[in-house]
Structures are given as structure tokens and as C-alpha cells.
Motif scaffolding. Sequence first.
Motif, PDB file in Angstrom:
ATOM      1  N   ALA A  71      38.868  43.034  32.529  1.00  0.00           N
ATOM      2  CA  ALA A  71      37.432  42.927  32.668  1.00  0.00           C
ATOM      3  C   ALA A  71      37.132  43.866  33.643  1.00  0.00           C
ATOM      4  CB  ALA A  71      38.004  41.674  33.667  1.00  0.00           C
ATOM      5  N   ALA A  72      35.681  44.476  33.670  1.00  0.00           N
ATOM      6  CA  ALA A  72      35.157  45.000  35.083  1.00  0.00           C
ATOM      7  C   ALA A  72      34.003  44.909  35.155  1.00  0.00           C
ATOM      8  CB  ALA A  72      35.185  46.722  34.345  1.00  0.00           C
ATOM      9  N   TRP A  73      32.942  45.677  35.555  1.00  0.00           N
ATOM     10  CA  TRP A  73      31.806  45.200  36.379  1.00  0.00           C
ATOM     11  C   TRP A  73      31.429  45.906  35.684  1.00  0.00           C
ATOM     12  CZ3 TRP A  73      35.608  45.950  40.035  1.00  0.00           C
ATOM     13  CH2 TRP A  73      35.418  47.660  40.581  1.00  0.00           C
ATOM     14  N   TRP A  74      31.489  46.535  34.608  1.00  0.00           N
ATOM     15  CA  TRP A  74      30.593  47.451  33.070  1.00  0.00           C
ATOM     16  C   TRP A  74      31.270  47.037  32.434  1.00  0.00           C
ATOM     17  CZ3 TRP A  74      33.822  49.727  36.881  1.00  0.00           C
ATOM     18  CH2 TRP A  74      35.312  50.775  36.307  1.00  0.00           C
ATOM     19  N   ASP A  75      30.612  47.906  31.340  1.00  0.00           N
ATOM     20  CA  ASP A  75      31.244  48.137  29.675  1.00  0.00           C
ATOM     21  C   ASP A  75      32.802  48.983  28.996  1.00  0.00           C
ATOM     22  OD1 ASP A  75      32.509  46.720  27.136  1.00  0.00           O
ATOM     23  OD2 ASP A  75      29.859  47.520  26.550  1.00  0.00           O
ATOM     24  N   LEU A  76      33.793  48.116  29.290  1.00  0.00           N
ATOM     25  CA  LEU A  76      35.406  48.978  28.935  1.00  0.00           C
ATOM     26  C   LEU A  76      35.614  49.881  27.723  1.00  0.00           C
ATOM     27  CD1 LEU A  76      37.837  47.506  31.545  1.00  0.00           C
ATOM     28  CD2 LEU A  76      36.546  49.367  32.266  1.00  0.00           C
ATOM     29  N   THR A  77      33.989  48.535  26.956  1.00  0.00           N
ATOM     30  CA  THR A  77      34.665  49.371  25.363  1.00  0.00           C
ATOM     31  C   THR A  77      34.609  50.251  25.267  1.00  0.00           C
ATOM     32  OG1 THR A  77      33.992  47.100  24.906  1.00  0.00           O
ATOM     33  CG2 THR A  77      33.662  48.801  22.816  1.00  0.00           C
ATOM     34  N   PRO A  78      35.239  51.002  25.089  1.00  0.00           N
ATOM     35  CA  PRO A  78      34.479  52.425  24.354  1.00  0.00           C
ATOM     36  C   PRO A  78      33.793  53.199  23.242  1.00  0.00           C
ATOM     37  CG  PRO A  78      37.327  52.082  23.790  1.00  0.00           C
ATOM     38  CD  PRO A  78      36.438  51.018  24.153  1.00  0.00           C
ATOM     39  N   GLU A 111      28.109  41.456  41.611  1.00  0.00           N
ATOM     40  CA  GLU A 111      27.474  40.718  42.456  1.00  0.00           C
ATOM     41  C   GLU A 111      28.750  38.826  41.876  1.00  0.00           C
ATOM     42  OE1 GLU A 111      23.854  40.865  39.529  1.00  0.00           O
ATOM     43  OE2 GLU A 111      25.191  42.226  41.034  1.00  0.00           O
ATOM     44  N   GLU A 112      28.714  38.962  41.193  1.00  0.00           N
ATOM     45  CA  GLU A 112      29.965  38.201  40.859  1.00  0.00           C
ATOM     46  C   GLU A 112      30.399  37.722  40.666  1.00  0.00           C
ATOM     47  OE1 GLU A 112      27.996  36.321  36.926  1.00  0.00           O
ATOM     48  OE2 GLU A 112      25.948  36.698  37.852  1.00  0.00           O
ATOM     49  N   TYR A 113      31.951  39.394  40.616  1.00  0.00           N
ATOM     50  CA  TYR A 113      33.189  39.827  40.178  1.00  0.00           C
ATOM     51  C   TYR A 113      33.548  39.200  41.034  1.00  0.00           C
ATOM     52  CZ  TYR A 113      36.093  42.514  37.990  1.00  0.00           C
ATOM     53  OH  TYR A 113      37.466  43.086  37.038  1.00  0.00           O
ATOM     54  N   MET A 114      33.837  39.163  41.956  1.00  0.00           N
ATOM     55  CA  MET A 114      35.190  38.566  43.193  1.00  0.00           C
ATOM     56  C   MET A 114      35.301  37.243  43.043  1.00  0.00           C
ATOM     57  SD  MET A 114      37.095  40.989  43.501  1.00  0.00           S
ATOM     58  CE  MET A 114      38.026  40.146  44.480  1.00  0.00           C
ATOM     59  N   LYS A 116      34.271  35.134  41.146  1.00  0.00           N
ATOM     60  CA  LYS A 116      35.058  35.038  39.644  1.00  0.00           C
ATOM     61  C   LYS A 116      36.396  35.341  39.487  1.00  0.00           C
ATOM     62  CE  LYS A 116      34.082  35.141  34.480  1.00  0.00           C
ATOM     63  NZ  LYS A 116      33.675  33.777  34.623  1.00  0.00           N
ATOM     64  N   PHE A 117      36.988  36.255  39.672  1.00  0.00           N
ATOM     65  CA  PHE A 117      38.294  36.449  40.725  1.00  0.00           C
ATOM     66  C   PHE A 117      39.210  35.996  41.205  1.00  0.00           C
ATOM     67  CE2 PHE A 117      41.503  38.925  43.096  1.00  0.00           C
ATOM     68  CZ  PHE A 117      42.751  38.673  42.211  1.00  0.00           C
ATOM     69  N   THR A 118      38.169  35.365  42.133  1.00  0.00           N
ATOM     70  CA  THR A 118      38.931  34.705  43.304  1.00  0.00           C
ATOM     71  C   THR A 118      39.575  32.706  42.499  1.00  0.00           C
ATOM     72  OG1 THR A 118      38.251  35.664  45.579  1.00  0.00           O
ATOM     73  CG2 THR A 118      39.313  33.665  45.483  1.00  0.00           C
ATOM     74  N   THR A 119      38.105  32.613  42.490  1.00  0.00           N
ATOM     75  CA  THR A 119      38.935  30.863  41.477  1.00  0.00           C
ATOM     76  C   THR A 119      39.175  30.666  40.983  1.00  0.00           C
ATOM     77  OG1 THR A 119      35.727  31.429  41.042  1.00  0.00           O
ATOM     78  CG2 THR A 119      35.930  31.321  42.718  1.00  0.00           C
ATOM     79  N   SER A 120      39.410  31.544  39.770  1.00  0.00           N
ATOM     80  CA  SER A 120      39.826  31.109  38.822  1.00  0.00           C
ATOM     81  C   SER A 120      41.857  31.771  38.789  1.00  0.00           C
ATOM     82  CB  SER A 120      39.272  32.516  37.354  1.00  0.00           C
ATOM     83  OG  SER A 120      39.722  33.764  38.455  1.00  0.00           O
ATOM     84  N   VAL A 121      41.717  33.163  39.565  1.00  0.00           N
ATOM     85  CA  VAL A 121      43.263  33.174  39.812  1.00  0.00           C
ATOM     86  C   VAL A 121      43.909  31.582  41.449  1.00  0.00           C
ATOM     87  CG1 VAL A 121      44.815  33.855  41.956  1.00  0.00           C
ATOM     88  CG2 VAL A 121      42.641  36.043  40.246  1.00  0.00           C
ATOM     89  N   LEU A 122      42.713  30.879  42.069  1.00  0.00           N
ATOM     90  CA  LEU A 122      43.549  29.932  42.401  1.00  0.00           C
ATOM     91  C   LEU A 122      43.281  28.807  41.786  1.00  0.00           C
ATOM     92  CD1 LEU A 122      41.378  30.448  45.962  1.00  0.00           C
ATOM     93  CD2 LEU A 122      43.800  30.824  45.962  1.00  0.00           C
ATOM     94  N   ALA A 123      42.668  28.669  41.012  1.00  0.00           N
ATOM     95  CA  ALA A 123      42.983  27.963  39.649  1.00  0.00           C
ATOM     96  C   ALA A 123      43.658  27.818  38.574  1.00  0.00           C
ATOM     97  CB  ALA A 123      42.149  27.718  39.172  1.00  0.00           C
ATOM     98  N   GLY A 124      44.992  28.905  39.441  1.00  0.00           N
ATOM     99  CA  GLY A 124      45.836  29.509  38.430  1.00  0.00           C
ATOM    100  C   GLY A 124      45.522  29.661  37.486  1.00  0.00           C
ATOM    101  N   GLN A 132      39.541  44.955  36.677  1.00  0.00           N
ATOM    102  CA  GLN A 132      39.203  46.039  37.781  1.00  0.00           C
ATOM    103  C   GLN A 132      39.024  45.674  39.815  1.00  0.00           C
ATOM    104  OE1 GLN A 132      39.307  49.509  36.140  1.00  0.00           O
ATOM    105  NE2 GLN A 132      38.818  50.400  37.776  1.00  0.00           N
ATOM    106  N   LEU A 133      39.435  45.777  39.708  1.00  0.00           N
ATOM    107  CA  LEU A 133      39.336  46.038  41.442  1.00  0.00           C
ATOM    108  C   LEU A 133      39.147  47.617  42.219  1.00  0.00           C
ATOM    109  CD1 LEU A 133      41.680  42.664  42.251  1.00  0.00           C
ATOM    110  CD2 LEU A 133      39.468  42.704  41.744  1.00  0.00           C
ATOM    111  N   GLU A 134      37.815  46.926  43.310  1.00  0.00           N
ATOM    112  CA  GLU A 134      37.765  48.323  44.708  1.00  0.00           C
ATOM    113  C   GLU A 134      39.422  48.412  45.192  1.00  0.00           C
ATOM    114  OE1 GLU A 134      33.675  49.771  45.564  1.00  0.00           O
ATOM    115  OE2 GLU A 134      34.032  47.454  45.707  1.00  0.00           O
ATOM    116  N   TYR A 135      39.730  49.041  46.152  1.00  0.00           N
ATOM    117  CA  TYR A 135      40.506  49.004  46.663  1.00  0.00           C
ATOM    118  C   TYR A 135      40.621  47.736  48.228  1.00  0.00           C
ATOM    119  CZ  TYR A 135      44.528  51.890  44.372  1.00  0.00           C
ATOM    120  OH  TYR A 135      45.273  52.102  44.365  1.00  0.00           O
TER     121      TYR A 135
END
Length: 457
Positions: A71-78, A111-114, A116-124, A132-135
Motif C-alpha cells: 500500500a501507498a497513497w499513490w499507485d505503485l503498480t509498474p 488524507e485517509e491513509y494513516m 486506515k493504517f492505525t485502525t487496522s493494525v490495532l484491530a490485529g 509506505q509510511l513517512e518517517y
Amino acid sequence: MRKMKGLSLLLICLMFVITACSGGGGAQTEAPKTEPAPATEQAGSETPKEEEPAQPAAEPVDLGGRVIKVAAWWDLTPAGNTADEKARLEKIAEVEKKYNVKIEFVNVPFEEYMNKFTTSVLAGEPFADIVQLEYKSALPAIMKGQLLPISEFTTDQNNINNEANLQMKYPAIGGGEYGFDNPISLGLGLHYNRELFKKHGLPDLQELHAKGEWNWDKFMEIAKQATKDTNNDGKTDVWGFSGWAIDAVKHFTAANGGKIVDDANGKEGLSDPKTLEAAEFVNRLYNVEKVVKVKSGNKTNWEETNTFKDGDVAMFPAAEWMLGDVTFEVGIVPIPNGPQGSPEATYANTAASAKFIPKGVEDPVIVYQIYEETFDIQSTEEYPGQDYLEGIYTNQEDIDMIREHIAGTGVITVDEAYTDYPTGAFIEDIIVNNQSVTATAEKYKQQAQAAVDKMGK
């Protein structure tokens, strides 16, 4: 296949990352040099040793049709527009068949990325196996135990170790190594309007850099020379510099050997003498010499990052992805070093990002191995990112400047990771409210340190 390589904290970035709102840089790496095989000894000098029989290759793991999401906030597909992209698409298909998986690239709006990341990881149940994450977003996640260290899912056995591979370890963060990504030779530099420079007889910055004359004093001198009223109507219509004041202070701090926050040692950096010196310099640009174009009327407005596109600004800090709609010829040099700086650090990498594996991902070792194998191609590029850079810059001198003097010189800057860290207020008081730099640093020092300490706890 080749093993991922470590990188110093002064990397590039990026990966570079092309985002809707930020950019960053990666770093170039050289292929490991192989020592020549020893010459054959004279006959009879030593009995040759018998070679051990080669071990049979392990059978690839069958993952039963599992979908591996990246996942990223742009399309990583070659896109398949270049030879390398076409080769990677073929490799992805090959890897999918080898492991019986489907690789899916997930594009989530920034604007939705983090959330989605946080809620899904907390849910296991992480929404993707590789993210992809910014530092500045990864650091809080690491402190909360939401990301896996590289050592958790890479070993000497499954690391790619051939010269065609395009993966590498990214700089340490949170006390360990967590990120990995493509080693593209990118970085944020000081671009300049070559057409405006020629029109007004200004010295070429790359020539000054080659002579060892590119420093803060020369930068200020040229900024003053470029700022002028060309039509004699009593108003300035050509400017020496433009940019977002908050980023400008961060960049010049990095180029002076400092950091807005010393995340590695858990210390605030606003009161650091190197930061103070940089803030004084930027304040001089805006409020003393008045060489900065402020299109919006607000010196700390983020939109000022695009003011240079009007074509009436001589010099401006920018990442290469910001140049897509520029109508004039540009050149690039490193942001000049300050009195306490060095060529190893020339800009603040505020948008550094990389790939990470979230906690809760099933079989992270295999997931990583599969992802890295998709880069095991015979690249037609002379160096990582060649096609990309040549699609942006028309002068080889600019590409050489990036690869030789800018890539790898970004100081990863994560002050935004700390809740209530007062960078914006600090710079607002100085640049907008004309407050003393020293007094302002003293004003916000305790708040800054408290923000750092809070995350540490």
C-alpha cells in the motif's frame, strides 16, 4: 540476487516518494566490489581441497492463493512504460506463480491513509502486508510497537543479493532499522531559474559550487542582486528567493549541521546554536534584506512552496517532482552550507518515507522475500532512477549534481511526529512577528522538550 545494504542517517532519499502533498529523497549505492580469486598455486605446493557438494535449492512455499497487499497513497503498480517496468511486471507474474500468490497494489488517499493504517493494525488485521509510511508517521507507530524491525523478517538466507536488485535498508529510526525501499538517487536541492539568471547577468550557481564558493554569503549576495524593480514602477518584480518559511528554516538548519529535533538522542533542537544561526539567516532574508517573494501575503503559508512557478524568482528549494509544470529552464545545486555545516548534510528531508511491515502480518519473512524478489530483474538503467531523472531534467549537469552532491545528504527531520512540538510557533514568532531568535527559542524550549519526552514515555 543481492543483499539489502545499510545506509547512514544522512541519506535520500527518497524514494523517493512522489506524493500529492510532499516529496522526499533516497540515496545511491554502489554495488559491492568482489575481490579477485587468488592465483593458482604452483603444482605440488598444496593439495587442493575437495569442494563440498552443492545443497539442493529449497522448494518455494505455496501460499495457497494468498493476496499480498502493498500500500501507498499513490499507485505503485509498474506502468510498463520503460524496459525496467516491463521486466518487473513480468517478474511479478513469475513470483506470483512461484509462490501461488496474488500481489495487489493498494492506493489509499493520503488524507485517509494513516487512519486506515492505525485502525487496522490495532484491530490485529493490517490493511496491507507492506505499507509506505513517512518517517514522521512511522516513528510514533514504532514507539507503539506497530511496526516490525527488519531483523524480524530478513535473514542472510532470504535477502536478495544480486547487482540488479533495487531494495535497500533505509536509515534507522526509533532506535532500530525498520524501513526498506528503492535506492533512487534523489534529494531536495536549491533550484534556480536559468533563464532569469542569464537575463540579469547572474553567475551560474553550478560554476560557483565547482569553485568552492557556494556558501551562505554568496547565496545572500546573489539573492540581493536578483531582487529588483525592472520596469521602474517602484515595485519589486523579480525576487531572489521564495519558499515556505517553515521549511526554509529546517533546510538551512540542516545545512548548518543542526536538527530541529534530535530524535536519536531525545533532545529538542530549537535552542541549538546551529538552529539559532539558521533562523537568524532566514529572518534576514525575509525581514532585513527583503529578497523573498511572498505571493499569498503570509510568510508561513505552505502554498508559498509553489510561488517560484510564476517565473519571477531566482532561487527556490524544491524536490524534482514539483517541476512538472514549470515553463522555464532550471538548474540545481545543494542548499549552501552554513558556517557550521558540511557537504554531508544539505537539506532537511521532511518527507522521508519507506516501506514497512506492520505488526500482525502473517508470515512476514515470506512476505518480505516475495516482495523483494519482484525486483530481481536485469535493469537497463545505468543507475537506479535514471529513467525518472532524465524525464525531468534536460541537462546532464543537473543529474550529475543530484547524484554526486545532493543524493544522500538529507537530514531526516521528524519534528512533526511529536504532538505539540512548537516548530511552527517558533518560526511564526521570528519571521512574522519579528521576535528575537534567542528569546523565542528560550520561550519554546521547555514545550519542545516536553513533547519529545512525552513520546519517549
